[in-house]
Design an enzyme around this catalytic site. Structure first.
Site, short mmCIF file in Angstrom:
data_model
loop_
_atom_site.label_atom_id
_atom_site.label_comp_id
_atom_site.label_asym_id
_atom_site.label_seq_id
_atom_site.Cartn_x
_atom_site.Cartn_y
_atom_site.Cartn_z
N GLU A 153 -2.51 -12.32 2.52
CA GLU A 153 -2.43 -11.60 3.93
C GLU A 153 -3.14 -12.69 4.85
O GLU A 153 -3.91 -12.00 5.45
CB GLU A 153 -3.13 -10.28 3.77
CG GLU A 153 -2.21 -9.25 2.88
CD GLU A 153 -2.80 -7.87 3.20
OE1 GLU A 153 -3.80 -7.58 3.60
OE2 GLU A 153 -1.94 -6.98 2.60
N GLU A 312 2.48 -5.43 -2.70
CA GLU A 312 1.43 -4.43 -2.92
C GLU A 312 1.90 -2.97 -2.20
O GLU A 312 2.31 -2.98 -1.38
CB GLU A 312 0.21 -4.84 -1.94
CG GLU A 312 -0.52 -6.00 -2.65
CD GLU A 312 -2.08 -6.10 -1.72
OE1 GLU A 312 -2.47 -5.26 -1.18
OE2 GLU A 312 -2.46 -7.23 -1.78
C1 GAL Z 1 -4.15 -5.01 1.21
C2 GAL Z 1 -5.12 -6.33 0.66
C3 GAL Z 1 -5.70 -5.76 -0.66
C4 GAL Z 1 -6.52 -4.51 -0.45
C5 GAL Z 1 -5.56 -3.53 0.05
C6 GAL Z 1 -6.07 -2.09 0.14
O1 GAL Z 1 -4.01 -5.30 2.60
O2 GAL Z 1 -4.16 -7.38 0.35
O3 GAL Z 1 -6.73 -6.90 -0.91
O4 GAL Z 1 -7.51 -4.71 0.40
O5 GAL Z 1 -4.91 -3.88 1.39
O6 GAL Z 1 -5.03 -1.16 0.82
#
Ligand code: GAL
Length: 666
Positions: A153, A312
């Site tokens: 990110e 994710e």
């Molecule tokens: C994302 C990030 C992850 C984790 C996640 C939690 O944005 O890439 O590492 O922090 O959020 O929701």
């Protein structure tokens, strides 16, 4: 063309972030057995493992990662191997204090969380390249490797002296000479004229409103700087084995740190992280919008279509303001398959196993603190089985004949505090248009300005504030080729430097729309202006003078009583609509349904009842997602791929359930 990806064999990707560095080896074995039970075929490894991979400068400890990758390979699970550069170890920060980032207020941050680096600092860039090179040398031909996942990110910012110098260099390339910069930034205002490059800095904290052109260029420059940090890693990973695709995961949400469309040219796969912030139906609306955004970047940003993947998502709880909200039964599956319906090459979660400590110890996970004897794990296994049944279907093109233009720079420009109203929001307007169409059952593409518009019957510009000459040409070509157009307030007001296009708003599109706007009348938060024909306008209103357009709806009350609010101009056989306020949701849905209907665009599944989301794809699949708590009957014919049942004219989708029908082509 890269090969060896899980989707090359027709399967959908399924898995998530796995952090073996947080656990002893016996847990790795348990995890891999659970992954197999859940149908997992891809895991992201090593995202934040830098201090385990390089505990001291130049001393690498990779044995554990060798074991992890071998273990995955033996189990038939592929790896999205990350470079760990989003979280430099403490030794790095202590050794290179000048590579720590500086805020706009001039505060240099310290180590203690993650992302504490300046992406313009040579020491950081060199250290990032070194660790990426070590991983490339060791693993580029590992049989488990499916994908390189660079960093995590990209989105941090910095105002240190190095960044300032890099900004000047970027500006020199963009403008050539200072006169051009002075002109673009309109530095005649408030005595800001620059007579030497050394006077130009980043937009640090200052006394009052900063220069809008400077702010906008800083955002562009920083997006390019982060992009170069990505591409230098990508290039060395690619050189080690050109067959392995390379990507980085995009952060989505209110914060739009980089120009994702521009970045799409540099990735082999668009990867998004999506965490809806709403807990009600808004979560489903946000999910559909995020997926359509990703599809647009993958298809149009790159200049060549690339796949896209939900990299994710939360398997269970959703982060909301102030608390975590547990997803209701069925919701995780619907959210996941909503992405797949809209073209995602699979479903990935953050995270596989919940850690016992660390800042995100209470983030949802497939294997929670309670272990695997849980609803979330069983649901994850069900989803794995469902994705298995959909093998061979990904990633399919979605049928859509409406395009919504989306442009990071317009969003950045509207955030300037000197705008006539606070909280102006291009991404929010794009989402509002998308939401209205979603409720009307009409599928939309979300595309960057300039994207090919073949097959698009209706183009929507939602508060697309900036209009370069190239963007204006793009819009004109669409209309002159017979396409319909719907333009909302604040679109086309300024050029690409955020300089107002003069002669009446919206300067870029006045003639196409057949209107001239004399003045803005921003509304207060609790103000609603009635519209003739029903509904209300919010946030914004304008003095609109028709210049050829007919009035479809007028302001009914207030200072603009009787004046046009929504207009329509005939251009050839098409219509060009102008919407000078934000209609309430029902009015917006009706308006967009009418505009789409006149453009010859129908809902994806006209017989689907309200609350059932339908996505029709060019590969003959019809996805039906029932967001209600009642069974819903939908007209369909073909084979339900999830149950194996033949569908003969009508299908009942269970409460909160999903059906995927391979339609009979009559
Ligand atoms: C994302 C990030 C992850 C984790 C996640 C939690 O944005 O890439 O590492 O922090 O959020 O929701």
């Amino acid at each position: 063309m890269p090969t060896k990806t899980p989707w090359d064999d027709g399967s959908l990707c399924y898995g998530g972030d796995w952090n073996p560095e947080q656990w002893p080896p016996d847990v790795w074995h348990e995890d891999v057995a659970l992954m197999r039970a859940a149908g997992v075929n891809l895991v992201t490894v090593g995202v934040f493992a830098w201090s385990r991979l390089e505990p001291e400068p130049g001393r690498y400890t990779l044995d554990w990662l060798d074991d992890v990758l071998d273990l995955l390979h033996a189990a038939g699970i592929r790896a999205a191997l990350a470079t760990p550069t989003a979280s430099p170890p403490p030794w790095f920060s202590l050794r290179h204090p000048d590579a720590l980032p500086v805020t706009a207020d001039g505060v240099r941050l310290t180590h203690g969380s993650r992302d504490t680096y300046c992406a313009a600092a040579p020491a950081y860039r060199a250290a990032a390249r070194s660790i990426a090179e070590v991983l490339a040398a060791r693993y580029a031909h590992h049989p488990a490797l499916a994908l390189w996942h660079v960093h995590n990110e990209y989105g941090t910012t910095c105002h240190c002296p190095r960044t300032e110098a890099a900004f000047r260099r970027w500006l020199t390339t963009r403008y050539g000479d200072l006169d051009a910069l002075n002109d673009a930034w309109v530095t005649s205002f408030w005595s800001q004229h620059y007579s030497d490059w050394a006077q130009v800095g980043t937009p640090r904290a200052t006394q009052y409103l900063a220069n809008p052109g400077q702010l906008l260029d800083f955002r562009r420059f920083w997006s390019d700087t982060l992009l170069s940090a990505y591409t230098e890693q990508r290039d060395l990973l690619r050189a080690a084995n050109p067959a392995v695709p390379v990507t980085t995961n995009y952060v989505l949400g209110d914060w739009v740190p980089v120009d994702h469309a521009r970045w799409a040219r540099e990735v082999d796969l668009v990867a998004i992280d999506h965490y809806p912030s709403a807990t009600d139906l808004g979560a489903e609306e946000q999910t559909a919008f995020a997926a359509d955004l990703a599809r647009g970047w993958a298809r149009h940003g790159a200049g060549r279509p690339v796949p896209w993947l939900l990299m994710e998502s939360a398997p269970n709880q959703i982060h909301t303001a102030g608390r975590m909200h547990t997803k209701e039964p069925g919701r995780m599956t619907r959210h996941s398959l909503a992405h797949v319906a809209r073209g995602s090459a699979g479903v990935m979660f953050f995270q596989w196993r919940a850690p016992a400590g660390g800042a995100e110890r209470f983030h949802s996970a497939v294997v929670s603190h309670a272990g695997a004897d849980t609803r979330v794990f069983r649901k994850a296994a069900d989803l794995g089985a469902a994705l298995g049944r959909l093998a061979g279907t990904a990633p399919g093109r979605v049928q859509a004949a409406v395009a919504i233009a989306y442009d990071a720079a317009s969003g950045w420009a509207l955030r300037h505090p000197g705008m006539p109203r606070d909280a102006l929001d291009h991404p929010g307007e794009a989402a509002a248009v998308h939401r209205a169409l979603w409720h009307a059952g009409v599928t939309a593409d979300v595309v960057p300005p300039g994207a090919p518009l073949d097959g698009c019957r209706l183009l929507v510009l939602p508060a697309l504030y900036l209009a370069s000459d190239a963007t204006v040409d793009w819009v004109r070509r669409h209309v002159h080729d017979g396409g319909h157009l719907l333009v909302t307030w604040l679109s086309g007001v300024a050029d690409e430097h955020a300089r107002v296009r003069l002669g009446g708003y919206p300067g870029a599109y006045r003639d196409l729309l057949g209107v001239r706007v004399e003045q803005f009348h921003p509304l207060a938060d609790d103000e609603h202006v009635p519209l003739s024909g029903g509904g209300t306008g919010r946030i914004w209103s304008e003095t609109v003078h028709p210049a050829g357009a007919e009035t479809i709806s007028a302001y009914a009350g207030g200072v603009l009583d009787g004046r046009p609010a929504i207009t329509r101009n005939r251009v050839g056989d098409a219509y060009a609509w102008y919407v000078s306020t934000r209609p309430d949701d029902d009015t917006y849905r009706r308006l967009l349904t009418e505009a789409a209907g006149l453009a010859g665009v129908a809902p994806a599944c006209p017989g689907a009842p309200s609350g059932v989301e339908a996505v029709r794809r060019q590969d003959g699949l019809l996805y039906l997602l029932n967001h209600t708590d009642r069974p819903q009957r939908v007209p369909a014919a073909g084979l339900d791929l999830l149950t194996g049942a033949t569908v003969d004219g009508e299908l009942t989708v269970a409460p909160g359930g999903v059906a995927v029908v391979r339609e009979e082509i009559p």
